[in-house]
Design a protein around this motif. Structure first.
Motif, PDB file in Angstrom:
ATOM      1  N   LYS A 170      -3.529  -0.572  -8.040  1.00 23.86           N
ATOM      2  CA  LYS A 170      -4.971  -0.638  -7.779  1.00 23.86           C
ATOM      3  C   LYS A 170      -5.208  -1.196  -6.388  1.00 23.86           C
ATOM      4  O   LYS A 170      -5.743  -2.286  -6.205  1.00 23.86           O
ATOM      5  N   ASN A 171      -4.803  -0.457  -5.385  1.00 26.84           N
ATOM      6  CA  ASN A 171      -4.933  -0.913  -4.010  1.00 26.84           C
ATOM      7  C   ASN A 171      -5.058   0.313  -3.123  1.00 26.84           C
ATOM      8  O   ASN A 171      -4.835   1.444  -3.557  1.00 26.84           O
ATOM      9  N   HIS A 216       0.841  -1.197   0.000  1.00 21.31           N
ATOM     10  CA  HIS A 216       0.000   0.000   0.000  1.00 21.31           C
ATOM     11  C   HIS A 216       0.880   1.252   0.000  1.00 21.31           C
ATOM     12  O   HIS A 216       1.849   1.316   0.748  1.00 21.31           O
ATOM     13  N   LYS A 232      -1.688  -5.457 -10.697  1.00 25.30           N
ATOM     14  CA  LYS A 232      -2.106  -6.676 -10.009  1.00 25.30           C
ATOM     15  C   LYS A 232      -1.449  -7.885 -10.667  1.00 25.30           C
ATOM     16  O   LYS A 232      -1.317  -7.946 -11.887  1.00 25.30           O
ATOM     17  N   LEU A 252      -4.774  -9.132   1.210  1.00 29.46           N
ATOM     18  CA  LEU A 252      -5.055  -7.760   0.761  1.00 29.46           C
ATOM     19  C   LEU A 252      -4.078  -7.233  -0.289  1.00 29.46           C
ATOM     20  O   LEU A 252      -4.186  -6.087  -0.703  1.00 29.46           O
ATOM     21  N   HIS A 265      -6.955   4.694  -2.150  1.00 27.71           N
ATOM     22  CA  HIS A 265      -7.461   4.991  -3.496  1.00 27.71           C
ATOM     23  C   HIS A 265      -6.948   6.333  -3.995  1.00 27.71           C
ATOM     24  O   HIS A 265      -6.673   6.507  -5.176  1.00 27.71           O
ATOM     25  N   HIS A 296       4.479   0.044  -4.733  1.00 22.13           N
ATOM     26  CA  HIS A 296       3.177  -0.389  -4.219  1.00 22.13           C
ATOM     27  C   HIS A 296       2.257  -0.864  -5.328  1.00 22.13           C
ATOM     28  O   HIS A 296       2.516  -0.625  -6.509  1.00 22.13           O
ATOM     29  N   GLY A 297       1.176  -1.521  -4.920  1.00 22.27           N
ATOM     30  CA  GLY A 297       0.156  -1.934  -5.871  1.00 22.27           C
ATOM     31  C   GLY A 297      -0.621  -0.737  -6.384  1.00 22.27           C
ATOM     32  O   GLY A 297      -1.112   0.074  -5.607  1.00 22.27           O
ATOM     33  N   HIS A 324      -2.754  -8.580  -3.619  1.00 20.13           N
ATOM     34  CA  HIS A 324      -3.025  -8.680  -5.058  1.00 20.13           C
ATOM     35  C   HIS A 324      -1.775  -8.736  -5.923  1.00 20.13           C
ATOM     36  O   HIS A 324      -1.850  -8.580  -7.143  1.00 20.13           O
TER      37      HIS A 324
END
Length: 306
Positions: A190-191, A166, A207, A248, A194, A187-188, A250
């Motif tokens: 789409k996580n 995140h 992802k 959590l 937002h 970081h991801g 992905h």
């Protein structure tokens, strides 16, 4: 800088890290901190290697963060909407635990300057801003630790290298007007969160990203950070919510990939002769023993255990 002997590597822990009564099936794996400590001691790490932090006071935090926010949260006077954003029900236990956990990262940063490296058994509360908390984070320990390091005359540039899945949005915002703190977030894309903030360097990942691409990104990010910013101290958020089995995350990073990442970060710091303070960051497998297996890669990479 003394890091050749594993017994010289300070570890920071307090039992209160895992002492928080949460609702049944709450998403936060509060048991993992004690479980990491138990695993390390079962592998032969002596209790004398652990340093116990003393809780910071709200007054100390209010010198850096919003006094209104710090005081309202500490007294249990924060509005319910703000507490929902944090993700924990309020309790005096929550505040004492958080003040101690944050103190643990600050202590870790001091020990890293003294010994070359040090590791906290919690930390990485990077979603906390100056005036609100978010995503299980009440107070931002990473930025406080960076400011603590900057109190040392020989330290004038601190890199916060955040590998939690995140984005380190709170840290990025807090450091945005401080040229002595350089933030990197891998970081991801789409996580959570937002709404991303702007770090000095951001590396959003798709992802399903796997080991090869991930490790290439980490290597590239380290090279850029060290070549452009030239830090003389590092704070490393070694989140394992990048793991393929994380609930959590992905991303599809293997346990070996986590270990390779952690080794890379420690190796680069050693190459440049830069002290490093590491925290464990996020990890959300419900199977605590499996989660500890992944978090343990940080301690393997640091040379604490084989």
């Amino acid at each position: 800088m003394n890091v050749s002997n594993p017994l010289s590597i300070p570890l920071v822990f307090h039992p209160i890290y895992s002492q928080l009564d949460l609702p049944y099936r709450h998403r936060f794996p509060i048991e993992k901190y004690q479980a990491i400590y138990d695993r390390l001691t079962s592998l032969g790490v002596p209790t004398s290697q652990f340093h116990q932090p003393h809780a910071l006071t709200p007054l100390q935090l209010a010198r850096v963060y919003s006094p209104e926010y710090v005081n309202a949260l500490s007294r249990g006077e924060l509005e319910s909407k703000a507490m929902r954003r944090i993700g924990f029900p309020w309790s005096a236990q929550l505040i004492e635990r958080s003040l101690t956990a944050v103190a643990g990262t600050v202590l870790t940063s001091s020990l890293a300057l003294e010994h070359g490296k040090a590791l906290n058994l919690t930390g990485g509360y990077h979603h906390a801003f100056a005036n609100f908390g978010s995503g299980f984070c009440l107070f931002n320990d990473l930025y406080l630790a960076a400011l603590n390091m900057l109190q040392t005359p020989t330290i004038n540039k601190v890199l916060v290298f955040d590998c939690d899945v995140h984005q380190g949005d709170g840290t990025a915002k807090l450091a945005s007007n401080n040229p002595k703190v350089f933030t990197v977030s891998i970081h991801g894309e789409k996580n959570f969160p937002h709404r991303k903030q702007i770090s000095n360097l951001d590396f959003p990942l798709a992802k399903g990203t796997e080991d090869s691409e991930y490790l290439h990104t980490v290597e590239h990010a380290l090279h850029l950070a060290f070549s452009t910013f030239k830090p003389n101290a590092v704070i490393y958020d070694a989140g394992v919510d990048i793991h393929i089995n994380d609930d959590l995350g992905h991303l599809n990073i293997s346990t070996q990939g986590v270990y390779a990442r952690d080794c890379m970060v420690f190796d680069v710091c050693k190459q440049y002769g830069v002290p490093i303070a590491a925290v464990i960051g996020g990890g959300y497998q419900r199977d605590i023993e499996s989660l500890v297996d992944v978090h343990l890669q940080l301690y393997r990479a640091a040379g604490v255990v084989a």
